[in-house]
Motif scaffolding. Structure first.
Motif, PDB file in Angstrom:
ATOM      1  N   GLY A 283       0.814  -1.209   0.000  1.00 11.72           N
ATOM      2  CA  GLY A 283       0.000   0.000   0.000  1.00 11.72           C
ATOM      3  C   GLY A 283       0.842   1.251   0.000  1.00 11.72           C
ATOM      4  N   ALA A 284       1.921   1.258   0.795  1.00  4.11           N
ATOM      5  CA  ALA A 284       2.804   2.428   0.847  1.00  4.11           C
ATOM      6  C   ALA A 284       3.550   2.624  -0.466  1.00  4.11           C
TER       7      ALA A 284
ATOM      8  N   SER B  46       1.372   3.978  -3.290  1.00  4.15           N
ATOM      9  CA  SER B  46       0.645   5.211  -2.989  1.00  4.15           C
ATOM     10  C   SER B  46       1.081   6.387  -3.853  1.00  4.15           C
TER      11      SER B  46
ATOM     12  N   VAL C  38      -0.783   9.946  -3.860  1.00  2.23           N
ATOM     13  CA  VAL C  38      -0.151  11.006  -3.071  1.00  2.23           C
ATOM     14  C   VAL C  38       0.161  12.214  -3.936  1.00  2.23           C
TER      15      VAL C  38
ATOM     16  N   SER D  65      -4.431  12.656   6.618  1.00  2.75           N
ATOM     17  CA  SER D  65      -3.794  11.339   6.639  1.00  2.75           C
ATOM     18  C   SER D  65      -3.434  10.925   8.065  1.00  2.75           C
TER      19      SER D  65
ATOM     20  N   LEU E  99      -1.244   3.103   2.509  1.00  4.52           N
ATOM     21  CA  LEU E  99      -1.584   4.305   1.752  1.00  4.52           C
ATOM     22  C   LEU E  99      -1.536   5.544   2.649  1.00  4.52           C
TER      23      LEU E  99
ATOM     24  N   GLY F 247       2.033   6.480   3.304  1.00  5.17           N
ATOM     25  CA  GLY F 247       2.609   7.160   2.148  1.00  5.17           C
ATOM     26  C   GLY F 247       2.179   8.621   2.063  1.00  5.17           C
ATOM     27  N   CYS F 248       0.892   8.874   2.341  1.00  2.00           N
ATOM     28  CA  CYS F 248       0.386  10.248   2.289  1.00  2.00           C
ATOM     29  C   CYS F 248       1.024  11.114   3.373  1.00  2.00           C
TER      30      CYS F 248
END
Length: 406
Positions: free
Chosen positions: A57-58, A61, A65, A81, A110, A113-114
């Motif tokens: 997910g990261a 992203s 992002v 986030s 995610l 990452g944001c």
């Protein structure tokens, strides 16, 4: 002058709260993995896949992002986030089965990452606006957040076996830190870019090119300098992640350390990284980001190479200390440089860093399985040296001129 200093301090503490949130949230669920494994009745392979879901997910992203950074700006993206990550702790505690837990962990990646991109954009903007170095100290607060989460996990486990109660308390703390940060975060400005008169590749450009860059709102192909930054970030995080995962095993199986001494490997790396990040802003002010990254990565590679060639516990600890000291400032400096290229560059470099952090330990494991752990750790030393190669291709821009005191 006093008013400006107070404004800087308030913004610095607010952004530090975001870094603390990320370290705290990550370490909170990581500390309760055994309880989650038992609750969901997971096998070792299923637990590994659960961790991989967060990483995937990261790493995936980047497009989201980049779009959200352009649409919302770093201030709003950071707040939303951070709150999202707090809510995900509650969702993970309430997950009734494995598929739901996988979905929650992917969403957590995610969110990570944001927040990672947004808080580093805020840190870079702080340095640019006030012309003071601060990013390394901000990254040190990530480690402080992780430490706080570990202490909370220990205390909550002693009081109750309830994961829901623990994560509920942690979520409240995440939300409170986010609310504390909200009033003092930096308002949105034009995305930071290359120095006036230059393109993202460091090539001279006219006013027409600058105006076109301001009007451009869609994702573009990464510039060469952005890719070199991504390379520095990948190799730096490969080295950092591999040391976290393999140093204890190296101490035990190669350096012949006792069970009591083996954990000192990761302890030495971690302590040196935290100390280096606390003092690295002063180094950046005195010598510049380029020299700090190049000299630091060479020190890390040389120290680890010495440990591998000399063998034994003491050389290993010396080499690991050099690795922690040398590699600590790489990510803060590269994040600052990437933020100056704009939100797309920052998002891409952050995603590449996440990929390095995830891919590094398994790659070292494959090398060790095919030859030996010594060769695997030698690959870590090579990775650290490649940071210097990439850094030499980056056109660094000095903006901060004084050090932010703690």
């Amino acid at each position: 002058m006093l008013l400006v200093r107070d404004e800087f301090r308030r913004a610095q503490l607010a952004i530090a709260a975001l870094f603390c949130v990320l370290g705290f949230q990550y370490a909170t669920w990581a500390a309760r993995l055994p309880a989650l494994k038992s609750k969901l009745d997971l096998s070792e392979a299923e637990l590994g896949l659960l961790l991989m879901a967060c990483g995937v997910g990261a790493a995936a992203s980047f497009p989201l992002v980049a779009a959200l950074s352009r649409r919302w700006g770093s201030q709003r993206l950071a707040l939303l986030s951070a709150l999202f990550l707090g809510v995900l702790l509650l969702a993970l505690a309430a997950a009734p089965n494995y598929p739901v837990a996988l979905a929650v962990m992917c969403a957590d990646g995610l969110g990570v990452g944001c927040l990672n991109v947004a808080m580093n954009a805020q840190g870079a903007a702080l340095e640019s606006r006030h012309r003071r170095t601060a990013m390394s100290q901000l990254h040190a607060t990530f480690s402080a957040g992780s430490l706080g989460a570990a202490l909370l996990a220990s205390g909550m486990s002693a009081l109750s076996h309830s994961v829901a109660l623990h994560f509920g308390v942690a979520a409240v703390l995440v939300i409170l830190l986010t609310l504390y940060a909200q009033p003092s975060l930096l308002p949105e400005e034009q995305p930071a870019g290359p120095p006036p008169g230059e393109t993202a590749d460091g090539v001279a450009g006219g006013a027409e090119g600058g105006a076109a860059a301001k009007k451009r709102r869609t994702w573009t192909v990464p510039s060469r300098v952005t890719l070199w930054m991504g390379g520095a970030m990948v190799f730096g995080t490969v080295a950092e992640g591999a040391m976290n995962d393999w140093s204890a095993l190296y101490m035990k199986e190669v350096a012949d350390a006792s069970a009591r001494l083996a954990p000192l490997g990761i302890a030495v790396v971690s302590v040196m990284m935290v100390l280096a990040r606390l003092f690295a802003d002063g180094w950046r002010t005195r010598w510049g980001d380029a020299r700090v990254v190049r000299v630091g990565s060479v020190l890390a590679a040389a120290g680890l190479a010495f440990a591998l060639l000399a063998g034994g516990v003491v050389p290993a600890l010396i080499g690991f200390a050099c690795m922690g000291l040398g590699i600590a400032a790489v990510t803060p400096c590269v994040y600052v440089a990437a933020a100056r290229q704009g939100p797309d560059a920052l998002a891409l470099v952050a995603a590449m860093g996440t990929t390095g952090l995830l891919a590094g330990p398994p790659v070292i494991g494959f090398i060790a399985a095919g030859s030996s752990l010594v060769w695997g750790m030698a690959a870590v030393a090579v990775s650290a040296s490649l940071v210097s190669v990439c850094a030499s291709r980056i056109r660094w821009t000095a903006t901060a001129v004084t050090e932010a005191k703690v």
